[in-house]
Design an enzyme around this catalytic site. Structure first.
Site, PDB file in Angstrom:
ATOM      1  N   HIS A 157       0.817  -1.228   0.000  1.00 30.37           N
ATOM      2  CA  HIS A 157       0.000   0.000   0.000  1.00 30.37           C
ATOM      3  C   HIS A 157       0.843   1.268   0.000  1.00 30.37           C
ATOM      4  O   HIS A 157       0.338   2.343  -0.297  1.00 30.37           O
ATOM      5  CB  HIS A 157      -0.943  -0.002   1.211  1.00 30.37           C
ATOM      6  CG  HIS A 157      -2.048  -1.002   1.079  1.00 30.37           C
ATOM      7  ND1 HIS A 157      -3.336  -0.657   0.757  1.00 30.37           N
ATOM      8  CD2 HIS A 157      -2.046  -2.350   1.176  1.00 30.37           C
ATOM      9  CE1 HIS A 157      -4.081  -1.744   0.681  1.00 30.37           C
ATOM     10  NE2 HIS A 157      -3.315  -2.792   0.941  1.00 30.37           N
ATOM     11  N   ASP A 364       3.513   9.223  -0.859  1.00 28.35           N
ATOM     12  CA  ASP A 364       2.289   8.515  -0.496  1.00 28.35           C
ATOM     13  C   ASP A 364       2.068   7.405  -1.516  1.00 28.35           C
ATOM     14  O   ASP A 364       2.206   7.647  -2.716  1.00 28.35           O
ATOM     15  CB  ASP A 364       1.096   9.490  -0.515  1.00 28.35           C
ATOM     16  CG  ASP A 364       0.097   9.225   0.594  1.00 28.35           C
ATOM     17  OD1 ASP A 364      -0.017   8.054   1.007  1.00 28.35           O
ATOM     18  OD2 ASP A 364      -0.563  10.175   1.047  1.00 28.35           O
TER      19      ASP A 364
HETATM   20  C1  GDG Z   1      -2.204   3.866   3.314  1.00 24.37           C
HETATM   21  C2  GDG Z   1      -1.195   4.518   2.350  1.00 24.37           C
HETATM   22  C3  GDG Z   1      -2.912   4.443   0.532  1.00 24.37           C
HETATM   23  C4  GDG Z   1      -8.736  10.257   7.908  1.00 24.37           C
HETATM   24  N1  GDG Z   1      -9.167  10.988   8.955  1.00 24.37           N
HETATM   25  C5  GDG Z   1     -10.379  10.481   9.298  1.00 24.37           C
HETATM   26  C6  GDG Z   1     -10.673   9.405   8.442  1.00 24.37           C
HETATM   27  N2  GDG Z   1      -9.650   9.297   7.597  1.00 24.37           N
HETATM   28  C7  GDG Z   1      -9.609   8.335   6.474  1.00 24.37           C
HETATM   29  C8  GDG Z   1      -9.672   9.053   5.144  1.00 24.37           C
HETATM   30  C9  GDG Z   1      -9.094   7.993   4.212  1.00 24.37           C
HETATM   31  C10 GDG Z   1      -8.083   7.311   5.103  1.00 24.37           C
HETATM   32  O1  GDG Z   1      -8.398   7.629   6.467  1.00 24.37           O
HETATM   33  C11 GDG Z   1      -6.670   7.780   4.834  1.00 24.37           C
HETATM   34  O2  GDG Z   1      -6.236   7.155   3.670  1.00 24.37           O
HETATM   35  P1  GDG Z   1      -4.944   7.599   2.875  1.00 24.37           P
HETATM   36  O3  GDG Z   1      -4.918   6.870   1.595  1.00 24.37           O
HETATM   37  O4  GDG Z   1      -4.995   9.075   2.714  1.00 24.37           O
HETATM   38  O5  GDG Z   1      -3.682   7.301   3.802  1.00 24.37           O
HETATM   39  P2  GDG Z   1      -3.055   6.138   4.758  1.00 24.37           P
HETATM   40  O6  GDG Z   1      -3.839   5.962   6.000  1.00 24.37           O
HETATM   41  O7  GDG Z   1      -1.632   6.571   4.953  1.00 24.37           O
HETATM   42  O8  GDG Z   1      -3.134   4.785   3.906  1.00 24.37           O
HETATM   43  C12 GDG Z   1      -1.912   5.332   1.291  1.00 24.37           C
HETATM   44  C13 GDG Z   1      -3.796   3.682   1.498  1.00 24.37           C
HETATM   45  O9  GDG Z   1      -3.032   2.973   2.487  1.00 24.37           O
HETATM   46  C14 GDG Z   1      -4.663   2.659   0.762  1.00 24.37           C
HETATM   47  O10 GDG Z   1      -3.891   1.803  -0.005  1.00 24.37           O
HETATM   48  O11 GDG Z   1      -3.730   5.268  -0.272  1.00 24.37           O
HETATM   49  O12 GDG Z   1      -0.972   5.854   0.355  1.00 24.37           O
HETATM   50  O13 GDG Z   1      -0.278   5.348   3.082  1.00 24.37           O
HETATM   51  O14 GDG Z   1     -10.059   7.063   3.823  1.00 24.37           O
HETATM   52  O15 GDG Z   1     -10.985   9.409   4.874  1.00 24.37           O
HETATM   53  N3  GDG Z   1     -11.806   8.673   8.518  1.00 24.37           N
HETATM   54  C15 GDG Z   1     -12.711   9.019   9.488  1.00 24.37           C
HETATM   55  N4  GDG Z   1     -12.478  10.048  10.370  1.00 24.37           N
HETATM   56  C16 GDG Z   1     -11.346  10.809  10.304  1.00 24.37           C
HETATM   57  O16 GDG Z   1     -11.166  11.749  11.082  1.00 24.37           O
HETATM   58  N5  GDG Z   1     -13.852   8.325   9.599  1.00 24.37           N
END
Ligand code: GDG
Length: 479
Positions: A157, A364
Site C-alpha cells: 500500500h 504517499d
Molecule cells: C495507506 C497509504 C494508501 C482520515 N481521517 C479520518 C478518516 N480518515 C480516512 C480518510 C481515508 C483514510 O483515512 C486515509 O487514507 P490515505 O490513503 O490518505 O492514507 P493512509 O492511512 O496513509 O493509507 C496510502 C492507502 O493505504 C490505501 O492503499 O492510499 O498511500 O499510506 O479514507 O478518509 N476517517 C474518518 N475520520 C477521520 O477523522 N472516519
C-alpha cells in the site's frame, strides 16, 4: 469452495457509514471483502502474556474476521519497531528517521512466523491468499516453508523506495527476495514498480520481463494496481442527511469565506508542515485574501507511541499557532487545526463544503483522500483538487493542479489559482477526475488483483490488457 483469505496486520472493518476505522487500508479491505465469501485474518491489536496461536472468529460489519493476539514484545519490536520505525520511514524516503535495530528485525521475522503458523491450518485447498502491506512482506515465504502451495499474492500500500534508499536497510536482500515467494506482487504506482524493477536488476541480478521476474525456476508476476475508493457510495454519502447537515453548518460558520480542506492521519509523510508554510506564503503573497479564506486541517493522531509522531505533532501545534498569531483578526482565524477523528459521513459533508482540497504528501502510496474529495463534490459547483506529484494518485489524476510539495512558492501559486478558477474550468476538470474515480474504484482494484492472482501463473503478462507492465506504463506516460 475456493475462498479469498485476506491477511493484514490489523483487522478493523468499519461497522457503519459513521466513524469506522481511520486509515486507507482498513477502508479498502472492508469494501473488498464485503463482496467475497472469505475471511480477513490478522492481529487483534490486543496482547497476551504468552502467544498461543488461538484464533477468535467474529462477524464484524458484514465481514468474517479471524483474530489472534500477540505478545507485548511483539508489539514493541514488530509493530512499533520494525513496521513503524524502520519500514514506514524507509519506504517514505525518510532514512533520517529510520531505526535499524537487530531486535526489531528479529521481532518482525518472529511475528511473521506466528502469522504463518496460525494462518496455515485455516487455508483450504483452492483458497486464494491475499497478503497486505509492509508489516507482512515475509509472510508468503513463511507459508511456503510450511508447505502451503496455494496461490498467494502480496499488495504494497505504500511506495517502494528507490534502490539507493532501500539498500540502506541492512537486510534489504533477504526482505526483497522473500517477495519472490509470491505468485503476484502488486504496487500502487508505476513509480514504485520501476523502483522495484531497478532494485531487482541492480542488486539481485534478475531481469523483469513481460511483467514477471523469473526466480528459482518459477515466475513471479509483478504489476501496478492503483487502489480506489467506494466511489459511488461515497458520492451518495456526501448527498445524505448527516453530510448535508455538516455542509450547512460549515457554510454558516464560513460566513462567505472560501474554505480549503486537508484531511490526513497525523504523519510526517503527509507534508503538513510544508502545507501550513505554503498557506502562510499565500497569505503573504495575496494580502487581498486575508479574511476571505481559511484552511480547515483535520489531522487525526496516529501511532503516538512513536517519538517521531510526538515530535511532528508538537511542530504542527507550533507552526499553526505562529501563523494564526501573526494573521488572525478578532473574527477570523486563518487555520482551523483539528486533532479529532470525524465520522465518515461528516467528512463527506466537509469535503463538499470546501472550495479546495489540499492533498500534498511528500510521499504517499496512493492517497485516498484525494479520491474522496473528488467523489464528494457537487457536480454543479465542484471544488478544485490540489495534489502532490509524489502521491501515487497523481499518476491517475492529472486534471488536478499537480504541485511539488517541497516548494512553498509553487504551492502558494496553485492555491491562489484554485481559489480563482472559473466555474467552467472547475466543472471540466472535476468531470474528468470523477470519471476516473468512478471507473477505477475499489471493486475494480480488487477484481483486477484477484483475477490476476487466480489467472494462469506462467502466462505472458503482456497479453493481459488488465495488467499494466512497466513498459506499457512508460508508453502511456509519454503518449
Ligand atoms: C495507506 C497509504 C494508501 C482520515 N481521517 C479520518 C478518516 N480518515 C480516512 C480518510 C481515508 C483514510 O483515512 C486515509 O487514507 P490515505 O490513503 O490518505 O492514507 P493512509 O492511512 O496513509 O493509507 C496510502 C492507502 O493505504 C490505501 O492503499 O492510499 O498511500 O499510506 O479514507 O478518509 N476517517 C474518518 N475520520 C477521520 O477523522 N472516519
Amino acid at each position: 469452495m475456493s475462498r479469498l483469505i485476506v491477511v493484514s496486520n490489523r483487522v478493523n472493518p468499519p461497522v457503519d457509514a459513521g466513524m469506522g476505522a481511520v486509515g486507507g487500508l482498513a477502508m479498502a479491505l472492508a469494501a473488498a471483502l464485503r463482496e467475497y465469501s472469505g475471511v480477513w485474518f490478522g492481529w487483534s491489536g490486543e496482547t497476551t502474556p504468552s502467544f498461543s496461536g488461538q484464533i477468535s472468529m467474529q462477524k464484524v460489519g458484514g465481514v468474517t474476521v479471524a483474530l489472534m493476539d500477540l505478545e507485548e514484545q511483539d508489539r514493541e519490536e514488530y509493530y512499533d519497531g520494525y513496521a513503524n520505525r524502520t519500514l514506514w520511514p524507509l519506504f517514505h524516503s525518510r532514512t533520517d528517521l529510520a531505526a535499524y535495530e537487530r531486535s526489531f528485525d528479529a521481532g518482525y521475522e518472529r511475528v511473521n512466523q506466528r502469522f504463518a503458523q496460525t494462518l496455515a491450518p485455516l487455508i483450504g485447498p483452492g483458497d486464494v491468499v491475499w497478503i497486505h502491506d509492509y508489516h507482512l512482506i515475509p509472510l508468503g515465504q513463511a507459508l511456503r516453508r510450511l508447505g502451503v502451495t496455494n496461490r498467494i499474492g502480496f499488495f504494497l500500500h505504500i511506495p517502494w523506495p528507490g534502490p539507493r534508499t532501500f539498500t540502506t536497510l541492512p537486510e534489504h536482500r533477504r526482505l526483497a527476495e522473500s517477495l519472490l515467494a509470491y505468485d503476484l506482487v502488486g504496487f500502487q504506482s508505476q513509480d514504485s514498480l520501476i523502483a522495484f524493477d531497478d532494485y531487482v536488476e541492480r542488486e539481485l541480478g534478475l531481469a523483469m520481463e513481460d511483467g514477471a521476474v523469473a526466480f528459482e525456476g518459477r515466475k513471479v508476476k509483478v504489476g501496478v494496481f492503483p487502489i480506489g475508493i467506494e466511489a459511488a457510495a461515497f458520492a451518495d454519502l456526501a448527498g445524505g442527511e448527516i453530510a448535508q447537515a455538516t455542509f450547512e453548518r460549515m457554510r454558516q460558520s464560513q460566513a462567505g469565506r472560501w474554505m480549503v480542506i486537508g484531511v490526513d492521519r497525523l504523519d510526517y509523510s503527509k507534508g503538513l508542515e510544508e502545507r501550513f508554510v505554503a498557506y502562510e506564503q499565500m497569505l503573504a503573497d495575496h494580502p487581498d485574501l486575508a479574511e476571505r479564506v481559511f484552511l480547515l486541517q483535520i489531522a487525526t493522531p496516529s501511532r503516538d507511541a512513536v517519538q517521531a509522531y510526538q515530535e511532528i505533532r508538537a511542530r504542527l501545534d507550533a507552526i499553526s499557532g505562529r501563523i494564526n498569531g501573526a494573521y488572525a483578526t478578532v473574527d477570523w482565524v486563518p487555520i482551523r487545526y483539528v486533532n479529532r477523528a470525524h465520522r465518515r459521513d461528516e467528512l463527506a459533508g466537509l469535503y463538499r463544503a470546501a472550495h479546495v482540497g489540499l492533498v500534498t504528501p511528500l510521499r504517499d502510496g496512493m492517497n485516498l483522500v484525494a479520491k474522496e474529495y473528488v467523489a464528494a463534490q457537487d457536480p454543479l459547483d465542484p471544488g478544485v483538487l490540489v495534489l502532490s506529484r509524489y502521491a501515487g494518485a497523481a499518476e491517475q489524476m492529472d486534471e488536478a493542479l499537480i504541485v511539488n510539495p517541497f516548494s512553498r512558492e509553487e504551492m502558494s501559486e496553485a492555491l491562489a489559482q484554485a481559489l480563482a478558477m472559473p466555474l467552467a474550468e472547475r466543472r471540466r476538470r472535476w468531470r474528468s477526475l470523477m470519471d476516473g474515480v468512478l471507473a477505477d474504484d475499489v471493486s475494480a482494484w480488487r477484481d483486477r488483483f484477484v483475477a490476476a492472482l487466480r489467472g494462469p501463473v506462467d502466462r505472458d503478462l503482456a497479453s493481459d490488457s488488465r495488467l499494466l507492465t512497466a513498459e506499457e506504463g512508460d508508453n502511456r506516460k509519454t503518449s
